[in-house]
Design an enzyme around this catalytic site. Structure first.
Site, mmCIF file in Angstrom:
data_model
loop_
_atom_site.group_PDB
_atom_site.id
_atom_site.type_symbol
_atom_site.label_atom_id
_atom_site.label_comp_id
_atom_site.label_asym_id
_atom_site.label_seq_id
_atom_site.Cartn_x
_atom_site.Cartn_y
_atom_site.Cartn_z
ATOM 1 N N ASP A 1 0.882 -1.157 0.000
ATOM 2 C CA ASP A 1 0.000 0.000 0.000
ATOM 3 C C ASP A 1 0.927 1.216 0.000
ATOM 4 O O ASP A 1 2.124 1.118 0.288
ATOM 5 C CB ASP A 1 -0.945 -0.003 1.206
ATOM 6 C CG ASP A 1 -2.110 0.969 0.995
ATOM 7 O OD1 ASP A 1 -2.044 1.801 0.056
ATOM 8 O OD2 ASP A 1 -3.092 0.919 1.759
HETATM 9 C C1 BGC Z 1 -4.821 3.582 0.055
HETATM 10 C C2 BGC Z 1 -4.966 2.609 -1.089
HETATM 11 C C3 BGC Z 1 -4.770 3.332 -2.385
HETATM 12 C C4 BGC Z 1 -3.406 4.002 -2.391
HETATM 13 C C5 BGC Z 1 -3.106 4.783 -3.642
HETATM 14 C C6 BGC Z 1 -3.535 4.371 -0.026
HETATM 15 O O1 BGC Z 1 -3.510 5.383 0.916
HETATM 16 O O2 BGC Z 1 -4.867 2.885 1.289
HETATM 17 O O3 BGC Z 1 -6.218 2.004 -1.041
HETATM 18 O O4 BGC Z 1 -4.898 2.459 -3.460
HETATM 19 O O5 BGC Z 1 -3.357 4.921 -1.309
HETATM 20 O O6 BGC Z 1 -3.864 5.931 -3.700
#
Ligand code: BGC
Length: 758
Positions: free
Chosen positions: A231
């Site tokens: 993530d």
């Molecule tokens: C989120 C993800 C997301 C990623 C990219 C993160 O903060 O938890 O779900 O895909 O950011 O934006």
């Protein structure tokens, strides 16, 4: 391994390999020009495409291109219709193709452990089976277009507060049955191209370096073949991450860890083969995306806008409809109240936010309707009460045939990044609903929210329509449902509790601590409410229709099966009304094993099917249940196991309402071998007929001693009553030796154990 990839890995320098394991910027993988390794782009969703506008001169990662916003994940789960979910995936896959996106960052598949999690709208359900099946369908849809998905957030990511650092403490059985199960189903059924590891820790290990979950379970047990990415910003120790199977760090950390990884390889702390494995998977993903790219793909946003309306329509859940106040008749004089009618809340906040081209409000959908009066009554963005607006709406309610109040959670009340503090709607909304219900008997509440809300006015209103976050077609979809152009057919993918305090996670959710103990175990959502018989506002699986459905004969094609066999369950569903409609047939399984040693939920969802029925039509619906419907995760065995015994297979309206049930006896092909020891107790040994026969003389000897008044004080025997069985019940083998006044010896016990375990 692909020979092209193998030869590329040979040509890469150590530095190049390490650099490939992190992105090149916020959304791209790294390019290595000299070897013809291209860069590919991933982007958020999953309710649509959130592609950064690469033309933005300021490089603003939040400036995304215009796209179509489909209903939120919670809506898709509420459809209880995997074909429908797959079609959303296909549409998003088409958009990705047209925009040259390698993978969309979704679906989110975490369990809704508490109604308060800020990202609940982005997740499917409190039930792992429904979550897993819905996620699998979405993945199938996207990937059928030659575009990857990223199943996220793997795993134990069930709250937003302290999301980068909390440690989800989950016991093994609960982890397997609740928090991993939905991922397991999706991985095995649909092989997502990528999986995204979560920010948090699970049982003391940061997910971005959790080898047991990222490799031993995900790959070795479930057979995942794709790439694991972090993530955004989830990496902690990159060296450990590579060894654990975290292939790609996203976004780029601009070489923050490259030197550490290079040193670790050179110093022998990290095996270069582990690094090569990560590189191989990254290259495999990159070339798969490139090979599947279709530069002629078209993305027809207007068509998809119409599709978004149709999808939203299928996800609407009718929660209450007294005296058939709905559907509204064309000649009813209707008052619409609420800021949400003008400015709908149709999507959640945070990384899934779509920059929409076109949003249908309810007022837009009602344009030209001369029987409609609109009063704002309250704002859609805050809890401030404007007396003038409020009073005008209540006054107008007196004159209307029917009043529809559009209530919901303002954007800022529910988002990625923080959890809700309570389950309440803004007070001004609760007040206006109650005041209007005091002057009008036909009040309909339409809800726009991403997760359950308390409804203190539920008994006072005639109808409640849950539209969740319906995407950009929400207005048209809602009007269709209100006026009966379509027949609502959604079902709740989560329990609506009466009070948040009633939830099993209430005490251990969020809070100012780093260790979040999942003490409720498997008793999440309906598994808890049904076990404790706690009344709820609306149960899991609940939803009404304008049609009336009845159920006919149920049958099972066998009443005995081994765990490597299946049972086919069949039931007739009849539409007794004059209105065409869709029914969601739900199958649950309930263990009916009186002397079980396993703590179990009352019942668990094992299948669901949505069927369309013309007026007075009858259809036969069938389900095949296999081992997974009956098994629990046995931690001693380290595997799924079916405890031998009777299981009730139940056709249900929802998690609380059983329509009909039949019993099937299920037993394992390979029964678990029991191992007895000094602490094995009489009642367990006697349950096993073979063992009981062997141990009987031993216990008879003990009983004789116990009752032998010559050796034992008469009063002691009496004190236990004459019910020897009750006394014996809890006696261990060593107790019998210790208490037999010398009649049984340690050697006797050892010999008995040897025979029992032979
Ligand atoms: C989120 C993800 C997301 C990623 C990219 C993160 O903060 O938890 O779900 O895909 O950011 O934006």
């Amino acid at each position: 391994m692909d020979t092209k990839i193998r030869s590329l890995i040979k040509k890469l320098t150590l530095e190049e390999k390490v650099s490939l394991c992190s992105g090149s910027d916020f959304w791209h993988t790294r390019e290595i020009e000299r070897l013809g390794i291209p860069s590919v782009m991933v982007c958020d969703g999953p309710a649509g495409l959130r592609k950064q506008n690469l033309e933005d001169e300021n490089g603003d990662v939040n400036n995304s291109i215009k796209a179509v916003c489909f209903p939120a994940a919670v809506n898709l789960a509420a459809s209880f219709d995997t074909d429908l979910v797959q079609s959303v995936g296909e549409a998003i896959g088409e958009a990705c193709q047209a925009e040259n996106i390698a993978a969309i960052l979704g679906p989110g598949n975490n369990i809704k452990r508490s109604p308060l999690c800020g990202r609940n709208f982005e997740y499917y359900s409190e039930d792992p089976y429904l979550s897993g099946k819905t996620a699998a369908a979405f993945i199938r849809g996207v990937q059928s277009k030659g575009v990857g998905t990223s199943l996220k957030h793997f795993c134990g990511n069930n709250q937003e507060y302290r999301r980068n650092s909390y440690d989800s403490r989950i016991d093994e059985r609960t982890l397997r049955e609740i928090y991993l199960k939905g991922f397991e189903i999706a991985v095995k059924e649909s092989q997502p191209w990528t999986v995204m590891c979560a920010y948090n820790l699970v049982n003391g290990v940061q997910m971005s370096q959790n080898k047991r979950i990222l490799t031993d379970i995900l790959r070795d047990e479930w057979g995942f073949k794709g790439l694991v990415m972090s993530d955004w910003g989830a990496v902690r120790d990159r060296v450990k991450g590579i060894a654990a199977g975290l292939d790609l760090e996203m976004p780029s950390s601009y070489a923050a860890y490259d030197a550490l990884v290079i040193d670790a390889v050179r110093g022998g702390e990290l095996d270069e083969a582990d690094l090569d494995t990560c590189v191989e998977r990254i290259l495999d993903f990159v070339f798969k995306a490139v090979d599947n790219h279709d530069d002629k793909a078209v993305w027809n946003k207007d068509e998809q806008h119409l599709l978004a309306r149709d999808i939203a329509t299928e996800c609407v859940v009718l929660l209450k409809n007294e005296e058939r106040v709905l559907p509204i008749k064309n000649d009813d004089h209707v008052l619409f109240v609420g800021g949400f009618a003008k400015k709908p809340r149709f999507q959640g906040g945070g990384s899934s936010h779509i920059n929409c081209m076109n949003v249908d409000s309810v007022l837009y959908a009602m344009q030209g309707n001369s029987k409609l009066v609109y009063e704002e009554g309250f704002s859609a963005v805050s809890d401030e009460r404007d007396d003038k607006l409020f009073n005008r709406a209540v006054a107008a309610a007196k004159d209307a045939d029917k009043v529809v109040v559009f209530a919901g959670l303002p954007d800022s009340w529910e988002s990625e990044g923080y959890d809700r503090k309570n389950m309440d709607l803004p007070q001004v909304q609760n007040d206006i609903i109650s005041d209007i219900a005091a002057v009008n008997d036909h009040v309909i509440v339409v809800l726009q929210n991403g997760s359950p809300v308390a409804m203190p006015w539920a008994d006072k209103v005639s109808a409640i329509l849950e539209t969740y976050l319906g995407g950009e077609g929400v207005g048209v979809a809602t009007v269709r449902a209100l006026y009966g152009k379509i027949n609502p057919s959604g079902r709740l993918p989560e329990t609506f509790p009466l009070r948040v305090e009633d939830c099993s996670s209430y005490i251990d959710f969020s809070g100012d601590c780093e260790e979040i103990e999942y003490r409720e175990g498997i008793f999440v959502g309906y598994r808890y409410f049904t076990k404790k018989k706690i009344p709820v506002q609306f149960p899991f699986g609940y939803g009404l229709s304008y049609s009336t459905f009845t159920y006919g004969r149920m049958s099972c094609d066998t009443d005995t099966m081994k765990d490597d066999e299946t049972v086919e369950v069949t039931v007739d569903v009849i539409n007794e009304s004059n209105i065409p409609g869709k029914e969601v047939v739900q199958v649950y399984v309930e263990a009916d094993i009186p002397d079980t040693r396993i703590r179990r939920a009352v019942r668990q969802l094992a299948g669901f099917k949505k069927v369309f029925l013309e007026p007075h039509e009858k259809k036969t619906v069938s389900f095949i249940l296999d081992k997974s419907a009956f098994a629990y995760y046995d931690t001693k065995l380290g595997d799924w196991y079916v405890e031998p015994g009777d299981y009730k297979v139940e056709i249900c309206k929802n998690a609380e309402e059983v329509i009909s049930s039949m019993t099937v006896n299920v037993s394992p092909r390979k029964p678990q071998k029991r191992v007895y020891d000094e602490n094995s107790v009489y009642m367990d040994i006697m349950k096993d007929p073979a063992a009981g026969k062997i141990a009987a003389p031993f216990f008879e000897k003990f009983a004789a001693t116990f009752l032998d008044s010559g050796k034992r004080d008469e009063s002691a025997a009496e004190a236990f009553g004459t019910d020897l069985e009750v006394y014996l019940r809890d006696t261990t083998l060593r107790n019998a030796v210790n208490m037999s006044l010398g009649d049984l010896t340690y050697k006797d016990m050892k010999e008995l154990l040897e025979k029992l375990n032979r």
